[in-house]
Design a protein around this motif. Structure first.
Motif, PDB file in Angstrom:
ATOM      1  N   ALA A 152      22.338 -29.424  16.461  1.00  0.00           N
ATOM      2  CA  ALA A 152      22.450 -28.690  17.489  1.00  0.00           C
ATOM      3  C   ALA A 152      22.319 -29.758  19.018  1.00  0.00           C
ATOM      4  CB  ALA A 152      21.256 -27.684  17.839  1.00  0.00           C
ATOM      5  N   LEU A 153      23.054 -29.297  19.917  1.00  0.00           N
ATOM      6  CA  LEU A 153      23.230 -30.190  20.953  1.00  0.00           C
ATOM      7  C   LEU A 153      22.729 -29.388  22.251  1.00  0.00           C
ATOM      8  CD1 LEU A 153      27.018 -30.860  20.417  1.00  0.00           C
ATOM      9  CD2 LEU A 153      25.137 -32.372  19.799  1.00  0.00           C
ATOM     10  N   ALA A 154      22.159 -30.577  23.321  1.00  0.00           N
ATOM     11  CA  ALA A 154      21.662 -29.997  24.531  1.00  0.00           C
ATOM     12  C   ALA A 154      21.777 -30.971  25.721  1.00  0.00           C
ATOM     13  CB  ALA A 154      20.215 -29.643  24.454  1.00  0.00           C
ATOM     14  N   PRO A 155      22.675 -30.406  26.536  1.00  0.00           N
ATOM     15  CA  PRO A 155      23.038 -31.516  27.672  1.00  0.00           C
ATOM     16  C   PRO A 155      21.641 -31.606  28.555  1.00  0.00           C
ATOM     17  CG  PRO A 155      23.939 -29.156  27.973  1.00  0.00           C
ATOM     18  CD  PRO A 155      23.418 -29.574  26.833  1.00  0.00           C
ATOM     19  N   SER A 156      21.284 -32.807  28.912  1.00  0.00           N
ATOM     20  CA  SER A 156      19.953 -33.150  29.396  1.00  0.00           C
ATOM     21  C   SER A 156      20.172 -34.192  30.865  1.00  0.00           C
ATOM     22  CB  SER A 156      19.112 -33.806  28.250  1.00  0.00           C
ATOM     23  OG  SER A 156      18.884 -32.687  27.313  1.00  0.00           O
ATOM     24  N   GLY A 157      19.313 -33.686  31.723  1.00  0.00           N
ATOM     25  CA  GLY A 157      19.449 -34.687  32.857  1.00  0.00           C
ATOM     26  C   GLY A 157      18.580 -35.933  32.536  1.00  0.00           C
ATOM     27  N   ALA A 158      18.693 -36.796  33.567  1.00  0.00           N
ATOM     28  CA  ALA A 158      18.122 -38.100  33.650  1.00  0.00           C
ATOM     29  C   ALA A 158      16.427 -37.656  32.933  1.00  0.00           C
ATOM     30  CB  ALA A 158      17.901 -38.790  34.627  1.00  0.00           C
ATOM     31  N   TYR A 159      16.024 -38.581  32.185  1.00  0.00           N
ATOM     32  CA  TYR A 159      14.354 -38.359  31.923  1.00  0.00           C
ATOM     33  C   TYR A 159      13.720 -39.299  32.649  1.00  0.00           C
ATOM     34  CZ  TYR A 159      10.809 -37.459  28.348  1.00  0.00           C
ATOM     35  OH  TYR A 159       9.659 -37.127  27.794  1.00  0.00           O
ATOM     36  N   PHE A 160      13.129 -38.645  33.587  1.00  0.00           N
ATOM     37  CA  PHE A 160      12.192 -39.343  34.706  1.00  0.00           C
ATOM     38  C   PHE A 160      10.777 -39.196  34.037  1.00  0.00           C
ATOM     39  CE2 PHE A 160      15.949 -39.081  37.467  1.00  0.00           C
ATOM     40  CZ  PHE A 160      16.485 -40.352  37.597  1.00  0.00           C
ATOM     41  N   SER A 161       9.970 -39.885  33.333  1.00  0.00           N
ATOM     42  CA  SER A 161       9.005 -39.671  32.990  1.00  0.00           C
ATOM     43  C   SER A 161       7.667 -40.525  34.111  1.00  0.00           C
ATOM     44  CB  SER A 161       8.822 -40.330  31.710  1.00  0.00           C
ATOM     45  OG  SER A 161       8.731 -42.005  31.699  1.00  0.00           O
ATOM     46  N   GLY A 162       8.447 -41.443  34.609  1.00  0.00           N
ATOM     47  CA  GLY A 162       7.395 -41.949  35.770  1.00  0.00           C
ATOM     48  C   GLY A 162       6.236 -42.746  34.731  1.00  0.00           C
ATOM     49  N   LYS A 163       5.405 -43.671  35.584  1.00  0.00           N
ATOM     50  CA  LYS A 163       4.257 -44.276  34.677  1.00  0.00           C
ATOM     51  C   LYS A 163       3.207 -43.366  34.373  1.00  0.00           C
ATOM     52  CE  LYS A 163       4.743 -48.958  36.477  1.00  0.00           C
ATOM     53  NZ  LYS A 163       4.082 -50.223  36.891  1.00  0.00           N
TER      54      LYS A 163
END
Length: 355
Positions: free
Chosen positions: A164-175
């Motif tokens: 399955a596929l899921a378009p995803s935004g930028a993964y900004f996890s931060g520190k």
């Protein structure tokens, strides 16, 4: 309506959802494309995969996935470059690891051609779903589980493989601030820690919740024996930089052979960054934090690529890491993402073109 893509049979969705998607505001892994790839293991063999509209799965209440947990998965991404080309990053490594996990959970191994040909056909069909925005990607979730039924505690006789596929935004996890675990273990010698088994992640949620209640975002997992050695960071491999040497734990029964992890080690060597693959004790990390030689800690995995750690807690004490002008984490992340998005030379041969 049926069609063929790369010799894979396609049952096309009646209508597309793509026009309802705000590609400028995508959360991670919560919007799904129009189609998915499916293959069933019945009568002792995997049937040729087919592409069908994304939708619910019908299973018997007695399906063994619900009772005995035969479930494994992978995590991958497809990337779009500035010219519209779509790329994968080391996809055969995911295929090999899926089958390694399958072997450990007594799930029949999937033919490599079914994985790769099916994935390529699915991505070619859904290429317009790969986001164009910087840092965005199409998250790819291949998974396998026991669909055969029965309450007897034994391996199932039928299984299902799905991508399955899921378009995803930028993964900004931060520190993040992490808590070094002193009681709970992610995995044990002889166990399934090296496999991407669903139960591994289910078992992490409770200790992580306890850490969150204390103000930490993640847990640093330690060995199951004496909690003496650092092993993983949340659902990621972990790296520690002491002075100018980058250290990570060796893979084992307990530690996942992360694709980002092995890529970081190769790129670090190319950048003339000293690396060591060895056990690293909690005591060594704490002492390095106290004497100022601990420069960086970060997690490494598909979702964030590199997730910097701002500080850690251990035995009631908090230790902050320095803020560096030029960190290994930033340098290594840029090298990997430049390859993934076709922005730089790929001297390792990791990039795989879809269209």
């Amino acid at each position: 309506m049926e069609a063929m893509v790369n010799n894979i049979r396609v049952e096309k969705a009646a209508t597309s959802k793509i026009h309802d998607v705000d590609f400028d505001n995508l959360a991670f892994g919560s919007t799904y494309t129009d189609h998915m790839l499916v293959s069933d293991f019945v009568n002792g063999e995997w049937k040729e995969p087919k592409i069908v509209p994304y939708g619910p799965i019908s299973l018997e209440p007695s399906a063994k996935i619900f009772h005995y947990g035969q479930s494994i998965f992978e995590g991958m991404k497809a990337y779009k470059d500035v010219e519209g080309g779509v790329w994968l990053f080391r996809p055969m490594e995911n295929c090999k690891r899926l089958n390694k996990s399958a072997e450990r959970l007594t799930i029949p191994e999937l033919p490599e051609s079914y994985f790769m040909d099916g994935l390529m056909a699915l991505l070619q069909l859904e290429k317009d779903w790969v986001p164009k925005n910087p840092g965005s990607s199409l998250y790819i979730r291949p998974f396998m589980f026991a669909s055969g039924s029965g309450f007897h505690a034994s391996p199932a006789d039928e299984y299902k493989f799905i991508i399955a596929l899921a378009p995803s935004g930028a993964y900004f996890s931060g520190k993040v601030k992490v808590l070094i675990e002193e009681k709970y273990s992610r995995a044990a010698n002889g166990g399934v820690g090296y496999a991407k088994a669903g139960g591994n992640y289910a078992g992490q949620f409770y200790p992580t919740q306890l850490a969150a209640e204390k103000g930490y975002q993640q847990v640093i997992w330690t060995d199951d024996n004496n909690h003496e050695f650092i092993e993983e960071a949340g659902a990621m491999n972990v790296f520690v930089r002491i002075n100018d040497t980058l250290i990570t734990a060796p893979t084992s029964d307990r530690i996942l052979d992360g694709i980002t992890r092995k890529s970081i080690l190769d790129i670090a060597e190319d950048e003339n960054i000293a690396t060591e693959v060895r056990k690293i004790s909690v005591h060594e990390v704490v002492e390095a934090a106290k004497n100022g030689t601990l420069k960086e800690m970060f997690g490494a995995g598909t979702a964030a690529v590199v997730s910097p750690i701002a500080g850690f807690g251990y035995k009631g004490m908090d230790y902050d890491l320095p803020v560096l002008a030029e960190s290994y984490a930033e340098k290594l992340k840029k090298r990997i993402t430049d390859i993934q998005y076709n922005r730089a030379e790929d001297k390792f041969g990791w990039r795989h073109q879809v269209v």
